[in-house]
Design a protein around this motif. Structure first.
Motif, short mmCIF file in Angstrom:
data_model
loop_
_atom_site.label_atom_id
_atom_site.label_comp_id
_atom_site.label_asym_id
_atom_site.label_seq_id
_atom_site.Cartn_x
_atom_site.Cartn_y
_atom_site.Cartn_z
N MET A 130 0.82 -1.32 -0.02
CA MET A 130 0.05 0.07 0.00
C MET A 130 0.85 1.15 0.10
O MET A 130 0.68 2.30 -0.99
N ALA A 131 1.90 1.39 0.80
CA ALA A 131 2.83 2.33 0.91
C ALA A 131 3.46 2.81 -0.39
O ALA A 131 3.54 3.86 -0.95
N ASN A 132 3.81 1.65 -1.23
CA ASN A 132 4.33 1.87 -2.49
C ASN A 132 3.32 2.32 -3.46
O ASN A 132 3.69 3.33 -4.19
N ARG A 133 2.16 1.80 -3.59
CA ARG A 133 1.18 2.25 -4.52
C ARG A 133 0.78 3.81 -3.99
O ARG A 133 0.64 4.59 -4.99
N LEU A 134 0.80 4.10 -2.86
CA LEU A 134 0.39 5.53 -2.66
C LEU A 134 1.51 6.52 -2.69
O LEU A 134 1.04 7.83 -3.31
N THR A 135 2.68 6.21 -2.67
CA THR A 135 3.80 7.22 -2.87
C THR A 135 4.26 7.07 -4.29
O THR A 135 5.19 8.00 -4.66
N ALA A 136 4.26 6.18 -4.98
CA ALA A 136 4.82 5.92 -6.21
C ALA A 136 3.84 5.57 -7.36
O ALA A 136 3.39 4.47 -7.52
N PRO A 137 3.10 6.77 -7.98
CA PRO A 137 2.03 6.62 -8.79
C PRO A 137 2.58 5.62 -10.09
O PRO A 137 3.68 5.91 -10.33
N GLY A 138 1.74 4.48 -10.56
CA GLY A 138 2.13 3.87 -11.69
C GLY A 138 2.95 2.57 -11.25
O GLY A 138 3.00 1.71 -11.92
N LEU A 139 3.48 2.19 -10.07
CA LEU A 139 4.15 1.19 -9.58
C LEU A 139 3.21 0.25 -9.12
O LEU A 139 2.16 0.44 -8.29
N GLN A 140 3.27 -1.17 -9.71
CA GLN A 140 2.31 -2.11 -9.69
C GLN A 140 2.86 -2.97 -8.69
O GLN A 140 3.89 -3.12 -8.16
N GLU A 141 1.96 -3.48 -7.81
CA GLU A 141 2.18 -4.34 -6.71
C GLU A 141 2.92 -5.80 -7.44
O GLU A 141 2.59 -6.10 -8.72
N TYR A 142 3.57 -6.46 -6.44
CA TYR A 142 4.45 -7.83 -6.97
C TYR A 142 3.45 -8.66 -7.67
O TYR A 142 3.90 -9.30 -8.74
N PHE A 143 2.33 -8.99 -7.45
CA PHE A 143 1.39 -9.78 -8.04
C PHE A 143 0.39 -9.02 -8.87
O PHE A 143 -0.58 -9.83 -9.10
N GLY A 144 0.36 -7.68 -9.18
CA GLY A 144 -0.43 -7.18 -10.02
C GLY A 144 -0.02 -7.07 -11.46
O GLY A 144 -0.31 -5.96 -12.14
N LEU A 145 0.70 -7.85 -12.06
CA LEU A 145 1.43 -7.62 -13.37
C LEU A 145 0.55 -8.07 -14.27
O LEU A 145 0.88 -8.11 -15.51
N GLY A 146 -0.77 -8.62 -14.23
CA GLY A 146 -1.70 -9.01 -15.29
C GLY A 146 -2.11 -10.53 -14.96
O GLY A 146 -1.62 -11.31 -14.14
N LYS A 147 -3.27 -10.90 -15.49
CA LYS A 147 -4.11 -12.19 -15.24
C LYS A 147 -3.12 -13.29 -15.60
O LYS A 147 -3.18 -14.44 -14.92
N ASP A 148 -2.28 -13.21 -16.42
CA ASP A 148 -1.56 -14.28 -16.94
C ASP A 148 -0.03 -14.33 -16.63
O ASP A 148 0.74 -15.01 -17.21
#
Length: 219
Positions: A130-148
């Motif tokens: 959450m901290a990374n997503r809040l402070t660095a717009p566009g940074l994807q969470e480790y497992f949010g790279l796509g469905k595949d």
């Protein structure tokens, strides 16, 4: 599709129950263990088997036949002592593939020193995401790279003495090793060296398409 497994979840509180339910929905056979009768009743209609038992009792673990399962997850609430005792009992009855939910950084360090291959600290993980997503717009969470796309950790067993160059995982399976953890350590390191010989208990973190990453074996 990953092979179906028989998995035990020790501790059926909020985290353990949610995990057991998710594993069942994925088609795995789940055995749940908890000393709280209310938690056992809640889980028994969802998972394959639910036992009301004290997992700190080594004899009880042996009677359940827990060492014959593919994997055991320990999620014993807020008691670091109980968690460690359950892990020691599991090791004593011959369980090797143990995953544990940690409740603090100190707990996490102790578990790795005990030889537990996989430790998860959910609160710290989610907070960092959450901290990374809040402070660095566009940074994807480790497992949010796509469905595949998936990330998978593999413990070194049959690859002892081999190097990443020897394994050639990128060309053979179209996956990339993005991080590694030395056996007994709690910290991951990035940009692994291609010519470093792997040791028993090292952990490799692979990134790739789900289909490809699940094809990787331990030749």
């Amino acid at each position: 599709m990953a092979a179906k497994k028989e998995i035990a979840v020790i501790g059926l509180g909020k985290f353990g129950y949610a995990l057991a339910k998710a594993l069942t929905e994925l088609g795995h056979s789940v055995v749940g263990v908890d000393i709280n009768p209310e938690y056992v009743r809640r889980a028994q209609d969802i998972i394959a088997q639910a036992y009301q038992a004290d997992a700190t009792d080594e004899k009880m673990l042996g009677q359940i036949g827990i060492k014959d399962l593919d994997r055991v997850i320990v999620s014993t609430g807020d008691s670091m002592e109980a968690s460690i005792l359950v892990v020691l009992n599991l090791q004593a009855v011959g369980v090797k593939n143990i995953w544990v939910k940690a409740i603090s950084e100190a707990h996490e360090r102790v578990l790795y020193k005990l030889g537990v291959p996989f430790v998860v600290f959910p609160e710290a993980f989610v907070a960092a995401q959450m901290a990374n997503r809040l402070t660095a717009p566009g940074l994807q969470e480790y497992f949010g790279l796509g469905k595949d796309v998936a990330v998978r950790e593999i413990i070194v067993e049959n690859w002892i003495g081999k190097t990443l160059r020897d394994l050639n995982l990128t060309n053979k399976y179209q996956v990339q090793v993005i991080a590694f953890r030395l056996a007994g350590d709690s910290e991951f390191h990035f940009v692994p060296q291609a010519d470093r010989a792997l040791k028993a208990g090292d952990v490799l973190v692979l990134l790739g398409r789900t289909e490809d990453i699940m094809r990787v074996d331990k030749f």
